[in-house]
Design an enzyme around this catalytic site. Structure first.
Site, mmCIF file in Angstrom:
data_model
loop_
_atom_site.group_PDB
_atom_site.id
_atom_site.type_symbol
_atom_site.label_atom_id
_atom_site.label_comp_id
_atom_site.label_asym_id
_atom_site.label_seq_id
_atom_site.Cartn_x
_atom_site.Cartn_y
_atom_site.Cartn_z
ATOM 1 N N TRP A 37 -5.994 -28.867 21.971
ATOM 2 C CA TRP A 37 -4.541 -29.069 21.921
ATOM 3 C C TRP A 37 -3.849 -28.076 20.995
ATOM 4 O O TRP A 37 -4.332 -27.783 19.895
ATOM 5 C CB TRP A 37 -4.269 -30.481 21.398
ATOM 6 C CG TRP A 37 -2.842 -30.713 21.010
ATOM 7 C CD1 TRP A 37 -2.263 -30.441 19.802
ATOM 8 C CD2 TRP A 37 -1.813 -31.251 21.831
ATOM 9 N NE1 TRP A 37 -0.928 -30.786 19.834
ATOM 10 C CE2 TRP A 37 -0.628 -31.289 21.067
ATOM 11 C CE3 TRP A 37 -1.772 -31.715 23.157
ATOM 12 C CZ2 TRP A 37 0.594 -31.767 21.569
ATOM 13 C CZ3 TRP A 37 -0.555 -32.191 23.648
ATOM 14 C CH2 TRP A 37 0.601 -32.208 22.860
ATOM 15 N N ASN A 39 0.446 -27.331 19.641
ATOM 16 C CA ASN A 39 1.897 -27.408 19.828
ATOM 17 C C ASN A 39 2.556 -26.259 19.079
ATOM 18 O O ASN A 39 2.236 -25.103 19.392
ATOM 19 C CB ASN A 39 2.469 -28.806 19.582
ATOM 20 C CG ASN A 39 2.169 -29.483 18.285
ATOM 21 O OD1 ASN A 39 1.055 -29.904 18.050
ATOM 22 N ND2 ASN A 39 3.148 -29.610 17.421
ATOM 23 N N ASP A 40 3.436 -26.489 18.147
ATOM 24 C CA ASP A 40 4.312 -25.442 17.615
ATOM 25 C C ASP A 40 3.607 -24.153 17.180
ATOM 26 O O ASP A 40 2.562 -24.212 16.520
ATOM 27 C CB ASP A 40 5.030 -25.929 16.354
ATOM 28 C CG ASP A 40 5.604 -27.311 16.491
ATOM 29 O OD1 ASP A 40 5.536 -27.891 17.574
ATOM 30 O OD2 ASP A 40 6.120 -27.819 15.481
ATOM 31 N N GLN A 56 0.028 -25.132 15.548
ATOM 32 C CA GLN A 56 -0.419 -26.508 15.389
ATOM 33 C C GLN A 56 -1.601 -26.710 16.317
ATOM 34 O O GLN A 56 -1.505 -26.443 17.525
ATOM 35 C CB GLN A 56 0.727 -27.474 15.758
ATOM 36 C CG GLN A 56 1.803 -27.551 14.713
ATOM 37 C CD GLN A 56 1.326 -28.281 13.460
ATOM 38 O OE1 GLN A 56 1.323 -29.487 13.424
ATOM 39 N NE2 GLN A 56 0.911 -27.543 12.441
ATOM 40 N N TRP A 64 -2.964 -34.485 20.766
ATOM 41 C CA TRP A 64 -2.426 -34.272 19.424
ATOM 42 C C TRP A 64 -3.256 -35.060 18.402
ATOM 43 O O TRP A 64 -3.604 -36.214 18.647
ATOM 44 C CB TRP A 64 -0.960 -34.723 19.399
ATOM 45 C CG TRP A 64 -0.249 -34.381 18.125
ATOM 46 C CD1 TRP A 64 0.433 -33.242 17.861
ATOM 47 C CD2 TRP A 64 -0.158 -35.193 16.946
ATOM 48 N NE1 TRP A 64 0.943 -33.278 16.589
ATOM 49 C CE2 TRP A 64 0.597 -34.457 15.993
ATOM 50 C CE3 TRP A 64 -0.641 -36.444 16.578
ATOM 51 C CZ2 TRP A 64 0.890 -34.953 14.722
ATOM 52 C CZ3 TRP A 64 -0.352 -36.927 15.308
ATOM 53 C CH2 TRP A 64 0.407 -36.190 14.400
ATOM 54 N N ARG A 170 10.350 -31.932 6.841
ATOM 55 C CA ARG A 170 9.278 -31.034 7.304
ATOM 56 C C ARG A 170 9.722 -29.676 7.858
ATOM 57 O O ARG A 170 10.875 -29.398 8.028
ATOM 58 C CB ARG A 170 8.427 -31.744 8.356
ATOM 59 C CG ARG A 170 9.147 -32.220 9.594
ATOM 60 C CD ARG A 170 8.117 -32.896 10.519
ATOM 61 N NE ARG A 170 8.714 -33.447 11.729
ATOM 62 C CZ ARG A 170 9.163 -34.677 11.834
ATOM 63 N NH1 ARG A 170 9.118 -35.504 10.810
ATOM 64 N NH2 ARG A 170 9.684 -35.094 12.980
ATOM 65 N N GLU A 223 13.983 -30.650 14.234
ATOM 66 C CA GLU A 223 12.708 -30.171 13.704
ATOM 67 C C GLU A 223 12.762 -28.634 13.667
ATOM 68 O O GLU A 223 13.661 -28.027 14.256
ATOM 69 C CB GLU A 223 11.550 -30.631 14.603
ATOM 70 C CG GLU A 223 11.431 -32.149 14.700
ATOM 71 C CD GLU A 223 10.257 -32.637 15.530
ATOM 72 O OE1 GLU A 223 9.461 -33.426 15.009
ATOM 73 O OE2 GLU A 223 10.123 -32.228 16.694
ATOM 74 N N TRP A 305 7.758 -32.455 24.659
ATOM 75 C CA TRP A 305 7.061 -33.630 24.115
ATOM 76 C C TRP A 305 7.039 -34.808 25.092
ATOM 77 O O TRP A 305 6.178 -35.680 24.989
ATOM 78 C CB TRP A 305 7.723 -34.082 22.801
ATOM 79 C CG TRP A 305 7.224 -33.338 21.593
ATOM 80 C CD1 TRP A 305 7.955 -32.544 20.760
ATOM 81 C CD2 TRP A 305 5.887 -33.326 21.070
ATOM 82 N NE1 TRP A 305 7.153 -32.034 19.760
ATOM 83 C CE2 TRP A 305 5.884 -32.500 19.921
ATOM 84 C CE3 TRP A 305 4.684 -33.924 21.471
ATOM 85 C CZ2 TRP A 305 4.733 -32.266 19.170
ATOM 86 C CZ3 TRP A 305 3.545 -33.687 20.719
ATOM 87 C CH2 TRP A 305 3.578 -32.875 19.587
HETATM 88 C C1 FRU Z 1 7.527 -30.317 16.286
HETATM 89 C C2 FRU Z 1 6.700 -31.128 15.316
HETATM 90 C C3 FRU Z 1 7.014 -30.721 13.892
HETATM 91 C C4 FRU Z 1 5.765 -31.117 13.151
HETATM 92 C C5 FRU Z 1 4.692 -30.808 14.168
HETATM 93 C C6 FRU Z 1 3.526 -31.746 14.117
HETATM 94 O O1 FRU Z 1 6.969 -30.187 17.536
HETATM 95 O O2 FRU Z 1 6.923 -32.495 15.533
HETATM 96 O O3 FRU Z 1 8.185 -31.315 13.373
HETATM 97 O O4 FRU Z 1 5.601 -30.388 11.976
HETATM 98 O O5 FRU Z 1 5.300 -30.887 15.442
HETATM 99 O O6 FRU Z 1 2.498 -31.350 14.964
#
Ligand code: FRU
Length: 504
Positions: A37, A39-40, A56, A64, A170, A223, A305
């Site tokens: 997985w 993400n960001d 991420q 996740w 964050r 975010e 998401w």
């Molecule tokens: C955005 C987010 C961020 C966080 C991260 C966690 O996609 O929710 O705010 O730091 O992903 O994986």
């Protein structure tokens, strides 16, 4: 028996090696980790000839969790080489999103030998205070440093460096502000729709500067913000400041001024501007420390998401957008961000197919076929017309990218593009549309299709749409359509693209 085992293992590893990056739906010029997985994008930074892409990452699975910073490097922003996990989850602390800086002046004192320069990662520590109570979490800002070009990292012993004892606080993005010779951090209060600005002289002690927001789109949590200076196109030496932030499943940006303390938006009242109007562009941030004169470069997570956890792909899950350059352009007195794919992507072009001046009613199938293709097209839509292009076409299926003259909207319709049933929420995101302007009666589109991802740049990059699709691999057709035959397709240029994967 042993010999048989060895042969089997050898065959197996050969097979896994040769099939890696060739799996069904695997993008060939968009980054995805070999497995698991993501993400960001995190910590985008250029240093010693390498573009670093941290992200991420769950080192242990296809969903996740165990968030850590994965790592890849590139020399050209097109071919990526994945490296071992850079900053792993530790104990009760996951490593959430953040940024990376090059501490040239050794402000933090991490460089100890002459000539050493530290890379410093600033990220959110997501601390689980009580593994029994699910919502007993605390987010604060932490740092880690590397003295070997990002290959190994040491977490700072006095972490956290910024702690408000909040549950949600964050995604620090840090940059060097030369006029004040200081670091600036943007970081969000998600629920309150606030971007906070802090400053520091040494990356270790931070003091509050100002709040921005709530503003613009507050229909979802905020975010991943980013504040940066963007050059104005065609006006050398002129810049505007841009504040980007993510809003639940989409992104927005504000253009304005920053005086070292406060960011002031100049967006016309109520006007929401987005870096991407498609369903799949989130958490985008820009590179730090690019060579002088280079345009800013943005990368987003090409996902949403609402359904990201269920994409029908394996063994990876999650991909990055193409890196895009940013400029400001003033059009009819309105300032906008314009984005273009980084020029290096042209290296992947195979032989070009070109067509010009075509007019017809209905559909016209092109000779070229590919699910890995770049297209530049200019069309002159007639009145009451709808016209455009279908990609990944075959067996009655296709992704439709069109311009509707009657509403003056560009749309992408993936309802008939392939697998749409892997998550119920995907059905709410089948069509994206956005108003665009004809330029001398013409619509110009720059389109990239890469197996399961399409990125469409329209209006010379003022409007971008990113959409995932999961078509049958056999459906490689490319078809023009013109609803009532008044469209003139002035020019179509098409290049099948090579794969960008660097084999390990
Ligand atoms: C955005 C987010 C961020 C966080 C991260 C966690 O996609 O929710 O705010 O730091 O992903 O994986």
């Amino acid at each position: 028996m042993l010999a048989a085992c060895i042969v089997t293992i050898a065959l197996f590893s050969q097979q896994t090696n040769t099939s890696l990056y060739k799996e069904k739906y695997r993008p060939q010029f968009h980054f995805s980790p070999a497995k698991n997985w993501t993400n960001d994008p995190n910590g985008l930074v250029y240093f010693n000839g390498e573009y670093h892409l941290f992200y991420q990452y769950n080192p242990f699975g296809n969903g996740w969790g165990h968030m850590s910073w994965g790592h890849a490097v590139s020399k050209d922003l097109v071919s990526w080489k994945e490296l071992p996990v850079a900053i792993p989850e530790e104990g009760n602390t996951m490593i959430f999103s953040g940024s990376c800086v090059v501490d040239k002046y050794n402000t933090a004192g991490f460089a100890v030998k002459p000539g050493q320069v530290a890379m410093v990662a600033v990220y959110t520590g997501h601390n689980n205070l009580d593994s029994i109570k699910k919502d007993s979490t605390l987010q604060n800002q932490q740092i880690a440093y590397s003295l070997d070009n990002g290959r190994t990292w040491t977490k700072y012993k006095d972490n956290p460096v910024l702690d408000l004892k909040r549950k949600d606080f964050r995604d620090p993005k840090v940059f060097w502000y030369e006029p004040g010779k200081k670091w600036i951090m943007t970081v969000v209060f998600p629920e309150e729709h606030i971007v906070q600005l802090y400053t520091s002289k040494n990356l270790k002690q931070w003091s509050f500067l100002s709040d921005f927001g709530p503003a613009g789109d507050i229909n979802g949590i905020w975010e991943c913000s980013d504040l940066l200076k963007v050059p104005v196109k065609g006006k050398p030496g002129r810049y505007k400041w841009v504040l980007l932030n993510s809003v639940s499943t989409t992104m927005q940006y504000f253009i304005g001024e920053f005086d070292g303390k406060i960011f002031r938006s100049e967006n016309a009242n109520g006007k929401i501007l987005r870096p991407d109007y498609g369903a799949d562009f989130y958490a985008g941030i820009t590179y730090n420390n690019l060579p002088a004169g280079a345009l800013p470069v943005l990368i987003g997570w090409a996902n949403n998401w609402s359904y990201a956890g269920n994409l029908p792909v394996f063994p990876w899950k999650g991909i990055m957008s193409m890196p895009r350059t940013l400029q400001i352009q003033e059009i009819n007195g309105v300032q906008m961000l314009v984005q273009n794919p980084v020029p290096a992507i042209k290296k992947l072009r195979r032989a070009q197919t070109q067509l010009s001046n075509i007019q017809f009613t209905g559909t016209k199938k092109l000779d070229a076929e590919s699910q890995q293709v770049e297209i530049e097209m200019t069309m002159d839509p007639g009145r009451e017309d709808s016209c455009g292009i279908r990609l990944a076409a075959g067996n009655g299926k296709y992704l439709s990218i069109g311009y509707a003259e009657y509403t003056q909207e560009l749309y992408v319709d993936r309802s008939n593009s392939g697998d749409t049933g892997f998550h119920p929420a995907f059905k709410n995101w089948l069509q994206s549309k956005v108003g665009i302007m004809e330029n001398n009666n013409k619509i110009k589109l720059h389109i990239f299709l890469d197996k399961s991802i399409a990125e469409i740049f329209a209006d010379y990059g003022q409007v971008v749409l990113t959409e995932q699709l999961f078509p049958d691999e056999k459906n490689k057709g490319i078809i023009l359509f013109s609803k009532n035959g008044k469209t003139v397709f002035d020019s179509i240029k098409l290049w099948p693209l090579k794969s960008a994967w660097v084999r390990k």
